[in-house]
Scaffold this motif. Structure first.
Motif, PDB file in Angstrom:
ATOM      1  N   GLU A 203      -7.100  46.676  12.032  1.00  0.00           N
ATOM      2  CA  GLU A 203      -6.041  47.109  11.141  1.00  0.00           C
ATOM      3  C   GLU A 203      -5.548  48.485  11.584  1.00  0.00           C
ATOM      4  O   GLU A 203      -6.337  49.345  11.949  1.00  0.00           O
ATOM      5  CB  GLU A 203      -6.561  47.184   9.711  1.00  0.00           C
ATOM      6  N   GLU A 204      -4.235  48.678  11.530  1.00  0.00           N
ATOM      7  CA  GLU A 204      -3.652  49.968  11.904  1.00  0.00           C
ATOM      8  C   GLU A 204      -3.507  50.856  10.675  1.00  0.00           C
ATOM      9  O   GLU A 204      -3.185  50.370   9.592  1.00  0.00           O
ATOM     10  CB  GLU A 204      -2.295  49.775  12.566  1.00  0.00           C
ATOM     11  N   THR A 205      -3.748  52.129  10.864  1.00  0.00           N
ATOM     12  CA  THR A 205      -3.578  53.119   9.817  1.00  0.00           C
ATOM     13  C   THR A 205      -2.631  54.190  10.347  1.00  0.00           C
ATOM     14  O   THR A 205      -2.854  54.735  11.424  1.00  0.00           O
ATOM     15  CB  THR A 205      -4.925  53.773   9.450  1.00  0.00           C
ATOM     16  N   THR A 206      -1.590  54.482   9.582  1.00  0.00           N
ATOM     17  CA  THR A 206      -0.627  55.504   9.984  1.00  0.00           C
ATOM     18  C   THR A 206      -0.765  56.707   9.066  1.00  0.00           C
ATOM     19  O   THR A 206      -0.870  56.572   7.855  1.00  0.00           O
ATOM     20  CB  THR A 206       0.810  54.960   9.923  1.00  0.00           C
ATOM     21  N   HIS A 207      -0.770  57.882   9.683  1.00  0.00           N
ATOM     22  CA  HIS A 207      -0.832  59.146   8.951  1.00  0.00           C
ATOM     23  C   HIS A 207       0.475  59.890   9.212  1.00  0.00           C
ATOM     24  O   HIS A 207       1.009  59.866  10.317  1.00  0.00           O
ATOM     25  CB  HIS A 207      -2.037  59.979   9.414  1.00  0.00           C
ATOM     26  N   PHE A 208       0.974  60.540   8.170  1.00  0.00           N
ATOM     27  CA  PHE A 208       2.273  61.211   8.219  1.00  0.00           C
ATOM     28  C   PHE A 208       2.054  62.715   8.094  1.00  0.00           C
ATOM     29  O   PHE A 208       1.275  63.161   7.246  1.00  0.00           O
ATOM     30  CB  PHE A 208       3.153  60.706   7.064  1.00  0.00           C
ATOM     31  N   TYR A 209       2.782  63.493   8.923  1.00  0.00           N
ATOM     32  CA  TYR A 209       2.564  64.940   8.963  1.00  0.00           C
ATOM     33  C   TYR A 209       3.880  65.703   8.901  1.00  0.00           C
ATOM     34  O   TYR A 209       4.892  65.275   9.459  1.00  0.00           O
ATOM     35  CB  TYR A 209       1.829  65.338  10.251  1.00  0.00           C
ATOM     36  N   ARG A 210       3.824  66.848   8.231  1.00  0.00           N
ATOM     37  CA  ARG A 210       4.918  67.825   8.236  1.00  0.00           C
ATOM     38  C   ARG A 210       4.398  69.040   8.982  1.00  0.00           C
ATOM     39  O   ARG A 210       3.334  69.569   8.679  1.00  0.00           O
ATOM     40  CB  ARG A 210       5.337  68.216   6.812  1.00  0.00           C
ATOM     41  N   HIS A 211       5.153  69.489   9.960  1.00  0.00           N
ATOM     42  CA  HIS A 211       4.751  70.619  10.798  1.00  0.00           C
ATOM     43  C   HIS A 211       5.326  71.924  10.254  1.00  0.00           C
ATOM     44  O   HIS A 211       6.297  71.925   9.491  1.00  0.00           O
ATOM     45  CB  HIS A 211       5.197  70.387  12.252  1.00  0.00           C
ATOM     46  N   ALA A 212       4.739  73.025  10.682  1.00  0.00           N
ATOM     47  CA  ALA A 212       5.145  74.352  10.207  1.00  0.00           C
ATOM     48  C   ALA A 212       6.620  74.629  10.494  1.00  0.00           C
ATOM     49  O   ALA A 212       7.273  75.356   9.749  1.00  0.00           O
ATOM     50  CB  ALA A 212       4.263  75.422  10.842  1.00  0.00           C
ATOM     51  N   ASP A 213       7.162  74.039  11.553  1.00  0.00           N
ATOM     52  CA  ASP A 213       8.573  74.269  11.898  1.00  0.00           C
ATOM     53  C   ASP A 213       9.529  73.367  11.115  1.00  0.00           C
ATOM     54  O   ASP A 213      10.734  73.390  11.329  1.00  0.00           O
ATOM     55  CB  ASP A 213       8.796  74.098  13.402  1.00  0.00           C
ATOM     56  N   GLY A 214       8.989  72.537  10.201  1.00  0.00           N
ATOM     57  CA  GLY A 214       9.825  71.666   9.380  1.00  0.00           C
ATOM     58  C   GLY A 214      10.027  70.273   9.945  1.00  0.00           C
ATOM     59  O   GLY A 214      10.656  69.435   9.311  1.00  0.00           O
ATOM     60  N   SER A 215       9.488  70.016  11.126  1.00  0.00           N
ATOM     61  CA  SER A 215       9.610  68.681  11.708  1.00  0.00           C
ATOM     62  C   SER A 215       8.518  67.769  11.151  1.00  0.00           C
ATOM     63  O   SER A 215       7.604  68.227  10.466  1.00  0.00           O
ATOM     64  CB  SER A 215       9.516  68.756  13.235  1.00  0.00           C
ATOM     65  N   TYR A 216       8.636  66.480  11.444  1.00  0.00           N
ATOM     66  CA  TYR A 216       7.692  65.482  10.949  1.00  0.00           C
ATOM     67  C   TYR A 216       7.208  64.631  12.108  1.00  0.00           C
ATOM     68  O   TYR A 216       7.908  64.470  13.111  1.00  0.00           O
ATOM     69  CB  TYR A 216       8.367  64.577   9.909  1.00  0.00           C
TER      70      TYR A 216
END
Length: 100
Positions: A3-16
């Motif tokens: 099974e695949e698990t996706t994690h979502f991130y917001r970076h300090a520069d505002g990108s994702y």
């Protein structure tokens, strides 16, 4: 199948960004300086960035069109025929019988 698990991130520069793991392939350690977000926050953030980028492109295109119009008008004022002025400036004037 793993099974695949996706994690979502917001970076300090505002990108994702996202990281997808399959099975026991890895673990979810956020990239340096990033904060894990929900998928909804990720989608909202990416949509906001895309909207801002589209607005910037539209603004730049409008400014380029305005510069071309001013060049066209200057060429007409200098006595250049309208068809030649349009080619030289890159401005496509509206047809006189269309619209206002």
């Amino acid at each position: 199948m793993d099974e695949e698990t996706t994690h979502f991130y917001r970076h300090a520069d505002g990108s994702y960004s996202t990281v997808t793991f399959s099975g026991t392939e890895g673990h979810a350690t956020p990239p340096e300086g990033a904060v894990e977000t929900t998928e909804a926050e990720y989608n909202e953030g990416v949509a906001a960035i895309e909207a801002a980028n589209a607005a910037k492109v539209a603004e730049e295109e409008a400014a380029a069109q305005e510069r071309a119009r001013l060049d066209y008008e200057a060429l007409i004022a200098a006595g250049i025929p309208p068809e030649t002025a349009a080619r030289m400036s890159g401005y496509n004037p509206p047809h006189p019988t269309v619209g206002d």
